[in-house]
Write a protein that holds these residues in place. Structure first.
Motif, PDB file in Angstrom:
ATOM      1  N   VAL A 138       0.869  -1.172   0.000  1.00  0.00           N
ATOM      2  CA  VAL A 138       0.000   0.000   0.000  1.00  0.00           C
ATOM      3  C   VAL A 138       0.906   1.222   0.000  1.00  0.00           C
ATOM      4  O   VAL A 138       1.781   1.348   0.861  1.00  0.00           O
ATOM      5  N   ILE A 140       0.875   5.147   0.384  1.00  0.00           N
ATOM      6  CA  ILE A 140       0.016   6.255   0.802  1.00  0.00           C
ATOM      7  C   ILE A 140       0.780   7.563   0.636  1.00  0.00           C
ATOM      8  O   ILE A 140       1.860   7.732   1.193  1.00  0.00           O
ATOM      9  N   GLN A 149       3.242   0.438   3.094  1.00  0.00           N
ATOM     10  CA  GLN A 149       2.862  -0.629   4.027  1.00  0.00           C
ATOM     11  C   GLN A 149       2.848  -1.944   3.275  1.00  0.00           C
ATOM     12  O   GLN A 149       2.444  -2.002   2.114  1.00  0.00           O
ATOM     13  N   GLN A 174      -3.148   5.158  -2.257  1.00  0.00           N
ATOM     14  CA  GLN A 174      -4.068   5.941  -1.442  1.00  0.00           C
ATOM     15  C   GLN A 174      -3.434   7.272  -1.107  1.00  0.00           C
ATOM     16  O   GLN A 174      -2.237   7.473  -1.305  1.00  0.00           O
TER      17      GLN A 174
ATOM     18  N   ILE D 106     -13.521   5.045  -1.269  1.00  0.00           N
ATOM     19  CA  ILE D 106     -13.244   4.662   0.098  1.00  0.00           C
ATOM     20  C   ILE D 106     -14.147   5.537   0.937  1.00  0.00           C
ATOM     21  O   ILE D 106     -14.020   6.754   0.936  1.00  0.00           O
ATOM     22  N   PRO D 111      -8.394   5.864   4.033  1.00  0.00           N
ATOM     23  CA  PRO D 111      -7.928   4.681   3.325  1.00  0.00           C
ATOM     24  C   PRO D 111      -8.209   3.425   4.144  1.00  0.00           C
ATOM     25  O   PRO D 111      -7.956   3.381   5.359  1.00  0.00           O
ATOM     26  N   ASN D 113      -6.951   0.361   4.297  1.00  0.00           N
ATOM     27  CA  ASN D 113      -5.892  -0.412   4.931  1.00  0.00           C
ATOM     28  C   ASN D 113      -4.900   0.473   5.664  1.00  0.00           C
ATOM     29  O   ASN D 113      -3.895   0.004   6.159  1.00  0.00           O
TER      30      ASN D 113
END
Lengths: 349, 600, 203, 124
Positions: A138, A140, A149, A174, D106, D111, D113
């Motif tokens: 992930v 971000i 992550q 994200q 989302i 987010p 996760n």
């Protein structure tokens, strides 16, 4: 064409030669920028399966573009020379030529079709979901750093992403604030990190190497957009597993006195409110990057500084000077406090 | 420039300030638009040079991050909304009535109102520099970076209000132009006899009429988000930043054609006249222009290929974008066809037109390149895109506008611009432009993202950034040569005569500068190239009748009052509601007076 | 060219346009085309945010369809009175024209009154501008429609006032009323769409 | 003078009488009543949307054609207006379709996760 005009052969040959020379020089420029040596973020040297696939389309489109460029430039120059005003010259009066117009409507149509077919067939592969065995990551985007992550491995890191070679990786994108864009030119085209949405991209890195693959946020995200850089290390499977094991564990506890004092200082200066150091009691802040294995990284301040004691000191003494707008406040640390913190942080393997 | 302004339109005896403030003469209004647009163009150029200076070397220290962000944002806003569009509007104002054979536009006072609102908007937008910081979120103001949460300074509120005001001006001007072109044509001037320039203006007018309301809605919603706490575009409470991108680009992509189509029109006027032969494939060029206009509404999401649109929309918008390359290609071939077989007089206007073909082609090629979503994954938000937009907007729009300057300046002022300085102007701009913008392709290929205020050494970006910066200085010198040329030209006696180029369109049959009423006798049009037809068929100009009383609309100060009201409303939107109320009262008073003012 | 000498003075030709359509009428229709995009964008926003509200009140909990049906009827009737005002203006029946203008204005005010009632009652029930996505997109869409109605009321009032003056509305009286009518009817047809999309289609 | 043929000269009016206008008003009212009935009828959602769209399009068309006299005007006006009408409708449909398929949301902007605190801090 225009054979009746004196000197027309010279004009045509001269034009073609000039356009040829200019095109060659431009090609040299492109070739140079497309060379990895000296251009660590070049978009022209793909090092993943999907990037190579895209590269095939890219090359084809570049060739088509080059052909159109040469053709139009040559015609423009030739006509400018050939039909320039001459004493006694007459302009031929005509309004059009239907057959010619049909032909040159078809030329762009054909070029566009030649682009569309490989484009769409490439997309049919790259827009598939990632393979099942893909490593899940992930990414971000934060103003202005990257959090990575590994949900399956329990690892959180910042600004440096470790990947095993020849295994697909699926990156979930994200954002915690504004729009960012994840871009490592050699591994993949960019996809945006949009707050409120989750985007995905996947690729399989095909070359393990010591040098990092450089990446950078590509979508304008505010004051320090330019300073939002990151690195991707592609390692052999064994090296990756060793790294993952270490990264999933706690920090190495400080042993030297100065570093131990630094651990105290880390609490006293309030660093723990924003930063996590796994293994240090009370250090579980989530606002800033996870520092558990800070000293395992090669850079700090989102890839803008090499991780050296001097640079850590520079950063701690005034973060705003390094990365304008950064959330981390200037803590006005005394030289002694800086000594301690640098010793502590630089030991967090 | 004041002298230029005066001389371009010394068509009325009255030349005092009040006469300019109350004028409803389309030529005076066009002149003010042109001069104001050019001054803003210089300002935007200054901002560009500052941006380039910062990027000349790695880790530059000329501008700090915030100032840099303000400068590149204002550079784009200034060039697009205050430079290129108003310079275009200047030509539209001046030449639509002359080209279609009318005495003025359909709504002269509305025309004045558009001008004053444009000036208000331009000043308002730039005043932000002194009132807490200029807009700093990029010209497309992506949410949520433009929200109050992430852009606390009032800069982005100025952006919202400024663009709303400028949009109002453009909407009114476009309505006026569209009606004038459709409804004010001289006898015999059928649609398929309209000059191509006028056709392109008509397409531009409709693009604006149909796209500006969408932007207006987006800006109003952004205003609500910033000022009244809604969250249309902020994800934290259910809003959607992607919606802003759709709304912005539904306007933004047609806007690109708004910027380039007028220059395509200018080139389609200059090339046939200088080649001394009719335009090659008139109908094809007109239909291609209209097709670009229609298709231009169906390609907006190609600006959003990297936002996670999903494969189906990507394919749809990729295909439509590739399709729009076809009419563009047709136009380029038709201009080449116009040159073919000609006896081309290479004056400065011709240089700029031919330069337009070459440079716009480069921008067109790179544009089609990023129609492919996988390739766009590399190009998007990199310097490759920066190179592309500047080849389209500088190599295309600005080269075309300069061609128009050299071509029409004699008509507007009665004086021919100096040819030697003109050629120097062209070559410095041409060389400077290519040195500035071509290396940006290399930078993009080498992975340099756009809108970064600094970069490290060792990325391979140093050389070409330095070259681009040097190029921008040369480019700036080239623009200054033009200023010198205008000043020098204005000091000499009128020497242009009615028709220095052997023009084909109606404006060349009347004196330079034209009288206030344009035509002593409204001309009758018999062909697409009316003056050439009359010349070839030995048709003499119509004699002026003895009692030729021509009534022109009287000056009016009501447009100024309404514009003041609009400005007050805008200022109120930036400060306090009471001023909005005051502005509304002033506007209503102005409109009421306007409605009752006798126009006969 | 003998024709030129017969050319009438320009202030007469002003009404003699290329297409035979009056400039003002053409501009009004093009402006209304532009307005389609304005409301199109607002309606799109409303539709996109359907079901995106994180908290209530939601549309089905709060919309009062009987009341809005009444206000819809009022607006529809105002279109009828408007068209009769145009009819009166075109046929020289000034008394009818003024009466019908007045009726249209009053019906417009009643519609605005309904809207004010609706907004205040919604606010009392807990739906503010910033409560949720439904609130924001609902108020902005119907609010801008209401603003158009209010502008229309002003427009018609100015027509009524001007027709009371000694000079009336001048030779173009029928055209002036016709133009005001076009604007008014457009505001009505936008409401037809809004009423269907917001109120009639259940969520 | 070779002016283009004029579709309609000034002073001519649509061939509509007061009685007809009132009749149209009644029809519009009746259709609105039918719409209300449909809205409450409990028919399947797809059918309901379809019927309501047809009915309101009918009302829309009647007002434009009869009250706004577009039926009796020069065809050019219809073409000019249709630019906006068609494009506006197309944009509503296109945007709705683009967001209809959006499965990447989302909820609440956090987010899924991300670490619990990761999303909040950016609100400075």
């Amino acid at each position: 064409m225009g054979g009746s005009r004196p000197g027309s052969m010279i004009a045509i040959i001269g034009s073609l030669a000039l356009v040829g020379v200019v095109s060659f020089l431009l090609w040299m420029g492109f070739a140079d920028s497309g060379d990895f040596a000296g251009h660590p973020m070049t978009t022209w040297v793909p090092k993943s399966d999907n990037a190579s696939l895209v590269h095939g389309v890219y090359q084809l489109i570049f060739i088509l573009a080059g052909a159109v460029f040469v053709g139009i430039m040559a015609l423009t120059l030739i006509f400018s020379l050939l039909y320039r005003e001459r004493p006694g010259g007459e302009a031929r009066q005509f309004h059009g030529n239907s057959r010619l117009e049909v032909v040159w409507t078809l030329i762009p149509v054909l070029i566009v079709v030649a682009m569309a077919v490989p484009t769409f067939s490439t997309m049919s592969v790259t827009s598939k979901p990632a393979p099942d065995n893909a490593l899940k990551v992930v990414a971000i985007g934060h103003q202005w750093w990257w959090e990575f992550q590994y949900p399956e491995l329990g690892i959180t890191t910042a600004n440096e992403l470790y990947l095993p070679v020849n295994r697909p990786v699926s990156v979930a994108l994200q954002s915690s604030d504004v729009i960012h864009s994840f871009w490592v030119p050699q591994l993949s085209g960019k996809i945006d990190n949009v707050p409120g949405h989750e985007n995905h991209l996947w690729f399989t890195p095909t070359e393990a190497r010591a040098e990092p693959y450089l990446g950078q946020c590509a979508e304008f995200c505010g004051l320090s957009h330019a300073n939002m850089r990151f690195r991707v290390f592609v390692a052999s499977t064994g090296d990756f597993e060793a790294w993952a094991k270490s990264a999933a564990g706690d920090r190495t506890a400080p042993t030297a006195d100065l570093a131990k004092a630094g651990e105290q200082q880390f609490v006293a200066s309030g660093c723990v409110a924003c930063h996590t150091v796994k293994g240090q009691a009370g250090a579980a802040g989530k606002i800033g990057p996870d520092l558990s294995h800070f000293a395992a990284r090669t850079t700090l301040a989102s890839g803008t500084l090499d991780r050296t004691p001097a640079n850590i000191r520079k950063w701690l003494s005034n973060p705003q000077a390094v990365k304008p707008g950064v959330l981390m406040p200037n803590l006005n640390l005394s030289p002694e406090a800086l000594d301690k913190l640098v010793a502590y942080l630089d030991g967090l393997k | 420039m004041a002298t230029a302004l005066g001389a371009m339109t010394h068509t009325q005896e009255d030349t005092g300030l009040w006469s300019w403030l109350t004028t409803v003469d389309h030529k005076r209004i066009g002149a003010v638009y042109t001069v104001a647009g050019f001054l803003f163009f210089l300002l935007g150029g200054f901002e560009a040079v500052m941006v380039r200076t910062q990027l000349a070397v790695p880790n530059g220290t000329v501008l700090d991050a915030d100032r840099y962000n303000q400068f590149f944002t204002m550079h784009a806003l200034t060039m697009i909304f205050l430079g290129v569009m108003p310079m275009g509007a200047g030509f539209f104002n001046y030449f639509i009535p002359l080209h279609v054979g009318a005495r003025d536009v359909a709504f002269p006072r509305l025309n004045a109102l558009s001008l004053w609102i444009f000036l208000s908007g331009g000043i308002l937008l730039n005043s932000s520099f002194f009132l807490g910081g200029a807009p700093n979120g990029g010209w497309f103001g992506y949410a949520p970076l433009s929200s109050i949460e992430y852009a606390k300074s009032s800069g982005m509120t100025f952006y919202v209000v400024g663009l709303l005001v400028l949009g109002l001006s453009s909407l009114m001007a476009s309505l006026n132009f569209a009606v004038t072109i459709i409804n004010m044509r001289a006898p015999g001037m059928s649609m398929m006899r309209l000059p191509v320039f006028i056709w392109m203006v008509l397409v531009v007018a409709f693009l604006l009429i149909l796209s500006l309301p969408v932007l207006t809605v987006g800006l109003l919603q952004l205003y609500f988000d910033r000022v009244w706490g809604t969250s249309f575009f902020s994800p934290s409470t259910g809003g959607d930043p992607i919606l802003w991108q759709h709304i912005f680009w539904i306007f933004g992509h047609p806007e690109v054609y708004v910027l380039i189509l007028p220059s395509m029109g200018i080139v389609s006027e200059v090339l046939p006249v200088m080649s001394k032969k009719p335009l090659f494939g008139y109908s094809a060029i007109v239909f291609a222009g209209a097709a670009i206009g229609v298709l231009g509404f169906g390609v907006w999401a190609h600006h959003m290929f990297t936002t996670g649109l999903g494969p189906v929309p990507q394919v749809v918008f990729s295909a439509s974008t590739m399709a729009i390359g076809v009419p563009t290609g047709i136009k380029i071939f038709n201009w080449l066809g116009t040159m073919y077989g000609g006896n081309i007089r290479f004056v400065t206007a011709t240089y700029f037109s031919v330069g337009f073909i070459a440079l716009f082609t480069i921008g067109g090629i790179s544009g089609v390149m990023h129609a492919s979503p996988p390739v766009d994954g590399h190009h998007q938000d990199s310097y490759f895109v920066v190179a592309h937009i500047h080849y389209v907007l500088f190599g295309g729009a600005i080269m075309g506008i300069f061609s128009g300057f050299y071509y029409w300046f004699p008509k507007m002022s009665g004086r021919l611009l100096d040819e030697a300085l003109g050629k120097l102007n062209f070559w410095t701009m041409f060389v400077g432009m290519n040195l500035t913008f071509f290396p940006m392709h290399f930078l993009g290929l080498a992975g340099m993202p756009r809108r970064i205020y600094t970069y490290d050494a060792g990325m391979g970006w140093d050389t070409w950034n330095m070259v681009a910066t040097i190029g921008s200085y040369i480019l700036a010198i080239g623009v200054l040569v033009f200023v010198v040329n205008v000043i020098k030209t204005m000091r000499k006696e009128p020497d242009a005569g009615n028709d220095p180029w052997g023009g084909a369109t109606l404006e060349w049959a009347i004196p330079s500068p034209p009288p206030a009423h344009n035509f002593d006798v409204v001309p009758e049009v018999r062909d697409r190239d009316p003056l050439w037809y009359n010349r070839d068929h030995g048709i003499a100009p119509t004699p002026v009748p003895e009692h030729n009383h021509i009534h022109m609309p009287p000056p009016s100060y009501f447009p100024l009052i309404v514009a003041l009201g609009v400005l007050l409303i805008a200022v109120g939107a930036l400060s306090t509601l009471a001023i909005v109320g005051l502005g509304a009262v002033v506007s209503v008073y102005g409109i009421w007076g306007w409605a009752l003012e006798p126009t006969d | 060219m003998a024709a030129a000498t017969h050319e009438p003075p320009p202030h007469v030709t002003e009404h003699h346009t290329t297409t035979g359509i009056d400039n003002r009428k053409m501009m009004m229709w093009i402006f209304l085309a532009s307005e389609c995009l304005f409301f199109g964008a607002l309606i799109s926003t409303y539709l996109i945010f359907q079901g995106e509200s994180l908290v209530g009140p939601l549309p089905h909990e709060i919309l009062n369809i009987p009341v809005t049906s009444a206000s819809t009827f009022v607006l529809l009737m105002s279109s009828l009175t408007m068209v009769l005002a145009v009819y009166g203006a075109q046929h020289g029946r000034l008394g009818m024209m003024k009466l019908m203008l007045l009726a249209t204005i009053l019906l417009g005010l009643v519609f605005l009154g309904f809207q004010a009632y609706e907004f205040t009652s919604f606010v009392h029930e807990g739906l503010g501008l910033t409560t949720n996505q439904f609130g924001s997109s609902f108020y902005v869409l119907t609010g801008f429609h209401g603003t158009h109605v209010a502008v229309g009321v002003l427009y018609l009032t100015s027509m009524l006032l001007a027709s009371q003056r000694r000079t009336g509305l001048g030779a173009d009286r029928a055209l002036h009323i016709d133009l005001a009518g076009l604007y008014w009817h457009f505001v009505d047809i936008v409401w037809i769409v809004i009423f269907t999309i917001i109120y009639l289609i259940p969520h | 003078m070779t002016h283009m043929p004029q579709a309609e000269s000034h002073g001519e009016h649509p061939p509509t009488t007061i009685r007809e206008y009132v009749l149209i008003g009644i029809v519009l009212t009746v259709v609105t009543a039918v719409e209300l009935w449909v809205s409450y009828s409990g028919m399947s959602f797809g059918l309901l949307v379809g019927v309501l769209m047809v009915l309101s399009a009918f009302k829309f068309a009647v007002v434009v054609a009869m009250f706004m006299h577009l039926r009796f005007e020069n065809g050019l006006l219809w073409r000019l207006f249709s630019f906006g009408l068609i494009l506006g409708t197309a944009i509503i449909l296109a945007l709705t379709a683009l967001f209809w398929n959006d499965r990447t949301d989302i909820v609440g902007g956090v987010p899924a996760n991300a670490a619990p605190g990761a999303a909040a801090p950016a609100k400075h």
